[in-house]
Design an enzyme around this catalytic site. Structure first.
Site, mmCIF file in Angstrom:
data_model
loop_
_atom_site.group_PDB
_atom_site.id
_atom_site.type_symbol
_atom_site.label_atom_id
_atom_site.label_comp_id
_atom_site.label_asym_id
_atom_site.label_seq_id
_atom_site.Cartn_x
_atom_site.Cartn_y
_atom_site.Cartn_z
ATOM 1 N N THR A 242 0.827 -1.201 0.000
ATOM 2 C CA THR A 242 0.000 0.000 0.000
ATOM 3 C C THR A 242 0.860 1.249 0.000
ATOM 4 O OG1 THR A 242 -1.715 -1.193 1.200
ATOM 5 C CG2 THR A 242 -1.853 1.200 1.244
ATOM 6 N N TYR B 209 7.074 -11.583 4.314
ATOM 7 C CA TYR B 209 5.889 -11.022 3.666
ATOM 8 C C TYR B 209 5.447 -11.975 2.564
ATOM 9 C CZ TYR B 209 3.064 -7.335 1.376
ATOM 10 O OH TYR B 209 2.051 -6.581 0.811
ATOM 11 N N LYS C 86 3.790 -12.298 7.816
ATOM 12 C CA LYS C 86 2.555 -11.637 7.383
ATOM 13 C C LYS C 86 1.926 -12.536 6.327
ATOM 14 C CE LYS C 86 1.140 -7.184 5.260
ATOM 15 N NZ LYS C 86 0.604 -7.580 3.945
#
Length: 300
Positions: A47, A135, A163
């Site tokens: 993001t 990630y 994550k």
């Protein structure tokens, strides 16, 4: 308690057309997160469009954020790059500036093997000395971390958290249970995929890595607090009020929607980095209608 827990809010990184970070706009976004008292900030994630920013601009964004937060909350910063040596340099920058951890994806133009990813991550952790969050973001990297690879990485000194993506909400509890069985005690297990994150937190995940929290942190905090207090019904009730936003995330992508939300909330007026285009007026009107329809405590 795990090294990372609770709500990790992922803001956009406002820039101009040349990719220069808009420090004033970024500070406005970070201020909202401080007021909401999120548990950590996920700077320069997907993001935060990390992959579109130069090393200099990444340092600028992190420096501005750390200066504003002044140690009040941990900052996890994206350190991903196509080359291992570049990722090492970014992680070294992050450690020198004072980031709590680095968020590292398996980004590559050429498909990677498990052994290549293991070497990439272990090298960055070893040579930077920065704690690393794995990630797993197959939607953008097209690489999925298999359970054996996650287990291998969790044994590497300095790799401290993961994550995870979410798929079906009813599969999260089993996924979390299986992952906990194979990972060391204290290894932080978190999830992204905002529309399924309430179920992840109810199931006992350590962390919600949230896109929406980067612009509407208060309502996300209420979900996390309810889940942590064992009030699943309340967490689900609040999450249900956000279904219009989740539907827009799925239709237009969460990235494009949060840029529009930042503008609608008069936090900042920024466009995503090209070639990503801003949403057209008709889509923005849909987002405005969804925002107006949220409970008053959800749209601050």
């Amino acid at each position: 308690m795990a090294f990372l827990s609770g709500l990790s809010a992922f803001p956009i990184t406002p820039t101009n057309r040349d990719g220069r970070v808009d420090s004033v706009a970024l500070r406005r976004l970070i201020a909202r997160l401080g007021i909401a008292q999120v548990d950590s900030i996920g700077l320069l994630g997907s993001t935060g469009t990390y992959i579109y920013l130069s090393r200099e601009q990444r340092r600028r964004a992190l420096s501005e954020t750390l200066d504003q937060t002044a140690g009040q909350m941990p900052v996890v910063v994206g350190v991903g790059a196509l080359r291992t040596d570049e990722a090492v340099g970014l992680a070294q920058d992050a450690k020198a500036l004072g980031a709590a951890a680095g968020l590292l994806a398996a980004a590559s133009y050429t498909p990677l093997t498990d052994d290549e990813v293991f070497d990439h991550f272990s090298t960055v952790a070893r040579e930077s000395g920065l704690p690393i969050v794995v990630y797993d973001n197959p939607g953008t990297t097209h690489f999925h971390f298999s359970p054996p690879l996650v287990s291998r990485l969790a044994k590497v000194a300095g790799i401290v958290a993961i994550k995870n993506p979410t798929d079906k909400s009813d599969a999260i509890k089993n996924h979390l249970t299986a992952q906990r069985r194979t990972l060391p005690e204290g290894f932080s297990i978190g999830y992204s995929g905002d529309w399924n994150a309430a179920e992840a937190m109810i199931a006992g995940a350590d962390t919600w890595y949230s896109v929406l929290a980067g612009i509407l942190p208060e309502v996300c905090m209420t979900i996390v607090t309810a889940a942590q207090q064992g009030d699943a019904a309340e967490a689900r009730r609040i999450n249900a009020a956000l279904v219009p936003i989740w539907s827009l995330f799925k239709e237009f992508s969460s990235l494009r929607v949060v840029y529009a939300l930042a503008e609608l909330l008069d936090v900042c007026s920024a466009e995503p980095p090209r070639p990503i285009l801003p949403l057209p007026p008709a889509a923005k009107r849909q987002i405005a209608a969804a925002l107006k329809g949220l409970p008053s405590d959800a749209s601050r």
